[in-house]
Design a protein around this motif. Structure first.
Motif, PDB file in Angstrom:
ATOM      1  N   LEU A   1       0.796  -1.218   0.000  1.00 47.50           N
ATOM      2  CA  LEU A   1       0.000   0.000   0.000  1.00 47.50           C
ATOM      3  C   LEU A   1       0.832   1.273   0.000  1.00 47.50           C
ATOM      4  O   LEU A   1       0.582   2.199  -0.774  1.00 47.50           O
ATOM      5  CB  LEU A   1      -0.952  -0.002   1.192  1.00 47.50           C
ATOM      6  CG  LEU A   1      -1.942   1.152   1.254  1.00 47.50           C
ATOM      7  CD1 LEU A   1      -2.813   1.187   0.017  1.00 47.50           C
ATOM      8  CD2 LEU A   1      -2.807   1.047   2.505  1.00 47.50           C
ATOM      9  N   GLU A   2       1.828   1.360   0.865  1.00 51.82           N
ATOM     10  CA  GLU A   2       2.621   2.585   0.978  1.00 51.82           C
ATOM     11  C   GLU A   2       3.304   2.929  -0.342  1.00 51.82           C
ATOM     12  O   GLU A   2       3.306   4.086  -0.777  1.00 51.82           O
ATOM     13  CB  GLU A   2       3.663   2.431   2.084  1.00 51.82           C
ATOM     14  CG  GLU A   2       4.459   3.699   2.347  1.00 51.82           C
ATOM     15  CD  GLU A   2       5.413   3.556   3.523  1.00 51.82           C
ATOM     16  OE1 GLU A   2       6.286   4.421   3.677  1.00 51.82           O
ATOM     17  OE2 GLU A   2       5.285   2.573   4.295  1.00 51.82           O
ATOM     18  N   GLU A   3       3.858   1.910  -1.017  1.00 51.30           N
ATOM     19  CA  GLU A   3       4.529   2.144  -2.290  1.00 51.30           C
ATOM     20  C   GLU A   3       3.526   2.517  -3.388  1.00 51.30           C
ATOM     21  O   GLU A   3       3.812   3.360  -4.240  1.00 51.30           O
ATOM     22  CB  GLU A   3       5.304   0.898  -2.703  1.00 51.30           C
ATOM     23  CG  GLU A   3       6.510   0.594  -1.828  1.00 51.30           C
ATOM     24  CD  GLU A   3       7.198  -0.689  -2.250  1.00 51.30           C
ATOM     25  OE1 GLU A   3       8.258  -0.591  -2.883  1.00 51.30           O
ATOM     26  OE2 GLU A   3       6.651  -1.769  -1.974  1.00 51.30           O
ATOM     27  N   ILE A   4       2.361   1.888  -3.365  1.00 45.22           N
ATOM     28  CA  ILE A   4       1.337   2.184  -4.366  1.00 45.22           C
ATOM     29  C   ILE A   4       0.884   3.630  -4.239  1.00 45.22           C
ATOM     30  O   ILE A   4       0.807   4.366  -5.230  1.00 45.22           O
ATOM     31  CB  ILE A   4       0.139   1.229  -4.207  1.00 45.22           C
ATOM     32  CG1 ILE A   4       0.534  -0.186  -4.617  1.00 45.22           C
ATOM     33  CG2 ILE A   4      -1.055   1.703  -5.041  1.00 45.22           C
ATOM     34  CD1 ILE A   4      -0.521  -1.230  -4.315  1.00 45.22           C
ATOM     35  N   VAL A   5       0.585   4.063  -3.026  1.00 43.25           N
ATOM     36  CA  VAL A   5       0.127   5.428  -2.787  1.00 43.25           C
ATOM     37  C   VAL A   5       1.202   6.426  -3.226  1.00 43.25           C
ATOM     38  O   VAL A   5       0.910   7.419  -3.899  1.00 43.25           O
ATOM     39  CB  VAL A   5      -0.240   5.635  -1.307  1.00 43.25           C
ATOM     40  CG1 VAL A   5      -0.467   7.110  -1.004  1.00 43.25           C
ATOM     41  CG2 VAL A   5      -1.487   4.830  -0.953  1.00 43.25           C
ATOM     42  N   ALA A   6       2.446   6.164  -2.869  1.00 39.77           N
ATOM     43  CA  ALA A   6       3.539   7.070  -3.234  1.00 39.77           C
ATOM     44  C   ALA A   6       3.699   7.158  -4.752  1.00 39.77           C
ATOM     45  O   ALA A   6       3.892   8.246  -5.309  1.00 39.77           O
ATOM     46  CB  ALA A   6       4.842   6.603  -2.592  1.00 39.77           C
ATOM     47  N   ALA A   7       3.602   6.012  -5.433  1.00 43.44           N
ATOM     48  CA  ALA A   7       3.756   6.002  -6.891  1.00 43.44           C
ATOM     49  C   ALA A   7       2.631   6.758  -7.576  1.00 43.44           C
ATOM     50  O   ALA A   7       2.858   7.517  -8.515  1.00 43.44           O
ATOM     51  CB  ALA A   7       3.811   4.557  -7.394  1.00 43.44           C
ATOM     52  N   MET A   8       1.398   6.570  -7.109  1.00 49.63           N
ATOM     53  CA  MET A   8       0.269   7.244  -7.731  1.00 49.63           C
ATOM     54  C   MET A   8       0.317   8.753  -7.485  1.00 49.63           C
ATOM     55  O   MET A   8       0.046   9.551  -8.380  1.00 49.63           O
ATOM     56  CB  MET A   8      -1.044   6.661  -7.214  1.00 49.63           C
ATOM     57  CG  MET A   8      -1.290   5.225  -7.639  1.00 49.63           C
ATOM     58  SD  MET A   8      -1.220   4.999  -9.432  1.00 49.63           S
ATOM     59  CE  MET A   8      -2.659   5.920  -9.948  1.00 49.63           C
TER      60      MET A   8
END
Length: 305
Positions: A277-284
């Motif tokens: 989740l943390e990486e997904i949010v940061a990427a988006m």
């Protein structure tokens, strides 16, 4: 790396990206991006195309036995540790935002190592049910998916604008009010589509019953607006209004009401793999912060008038 090697082996076996993507249950763009990243990491081209078929280059031929051994050794290792052998943990995304496939499948590929499955939803409630029934892991939608078993994080917000042709009586206005909108026939998206849900919520927030002239899909709306004699108005998010201005010469105006905006969220359920989740949010967030058409109002020439 193991995921990319597994994808490489599958493409080498099938000789066809479309068929390989079907075997892997991922999209072709995501598979293509994964192969390109592997080639970049190794510094060589692995495939060459001839007569609509992919063949291994001389470097691909050298890589093949090593990739096969590495992946088989990995499977044997998992077996020795009594771990159920499964080549890839696939992350399943659903989106209620049109044209998000490329963003989710390719940009997010950097985070999830290519192991993603994407599905576009055109009905807000179908997307919500898919998340609640665990048919997808994460949902991208504006307005956000809500529910007792659903959590979400805001990713991006943008205004909802009025879109019209250049001959419309309101085309020279600096901004529009709700009363302005009510003076002309409105065309809108089909009921239950995510954008329609966002529009309905905006009107409900200002205690106004919208008077829609007709419901049309997103492809048909620009055609109805481009007629010189058209006095129709539609409501589009700023990013899409900018695209229609460039493609069809349509004019867009801000609405003087803060409720007229759409907020894109990523939502998940208690069964979702939140370790990503943390990486997904940061990427988006990084994508929307840098993509030109998603910049704040005032970034495009028409908005400076």
């Amino acid at each position: 790396m193991l995921t990319k090697l597994y994808y490489f082996l599958t493409v080498a076996k099938t000789g066809n990206l479309t068929r390989a993507a079907e075997d892997l249950f991922i999209s072709q763009p995501a598979l293509t991006m994964s192969i390109k990243r592997l080639e970049k990491e190794l510094g060589v081209a692995l495939f060459t195309r001839k007569n609509n078929r992919l063949y291994l280059t001389q470097y691909g031929e050298k890589v093949l036995p090593y990739a096969d051994k590495l992946y088989n050794d990995y499977v044997l290792l998992r077996s020795a540790l009594n771990i159920k052998s499964e080549p890839v943990q696939r992350i399943k995304f659903g989106s209620g935002i049109s044209n998000m496939a490329q963003i989710v499948e390719i940009y997010m590929d950097k985070v999830c190592d290519g192991s993603i499955v994407f599905q576009q939803y055109y009905d807000y409630y179908d997307l919500r049910n898919a998340l609640l029934e665990h048919r997808i892991d994460f949902a991208f939608c504006a307005p956000p998916i809500t529910g007792n078993e659903i959590a979400s994080i805001d990713i991006f917000s943008e205004p909802i604008c009025a879109l019209m042709n250049q001959f419309h009586p309101l085309s020279n206005s600096t901004y529009l009010t709700i009363d302005d909108l009510m003076e002309f026939p409105l065309i809108t998206f089909p009921k239950n589509s995510p954008m329609r849900v966002a529009i309905d919520q905006a009107f409900a927030h200002v205690n106004t019953q919208a008077k829609f002239f007709v419901e049309v899909d997103s492809i048909g709306i620009p055609n109805m607006l481009t007629s010189e004699r058209s006095n129709l108005i539609t409501l589009y998010p700023l990013s899409r209004a900018r695209s229609e201005h460039v493609l069809n010469g349509l004019v867009y105006k801000p609405i003087l009401e803060p409720a007229f905006k759409r907020t894109l969220d990523i939502s998940w359920s208690d069964a979702s793999p939140v370790n990503f989740l943390e990486e997904i949010v940061a990427a988006m967030k990084d994508f929307f912060a840098n993509a030109p058409r998603f910049q704040k109002w005032g970034s495009f020439p028409l908005e400076k008038a």
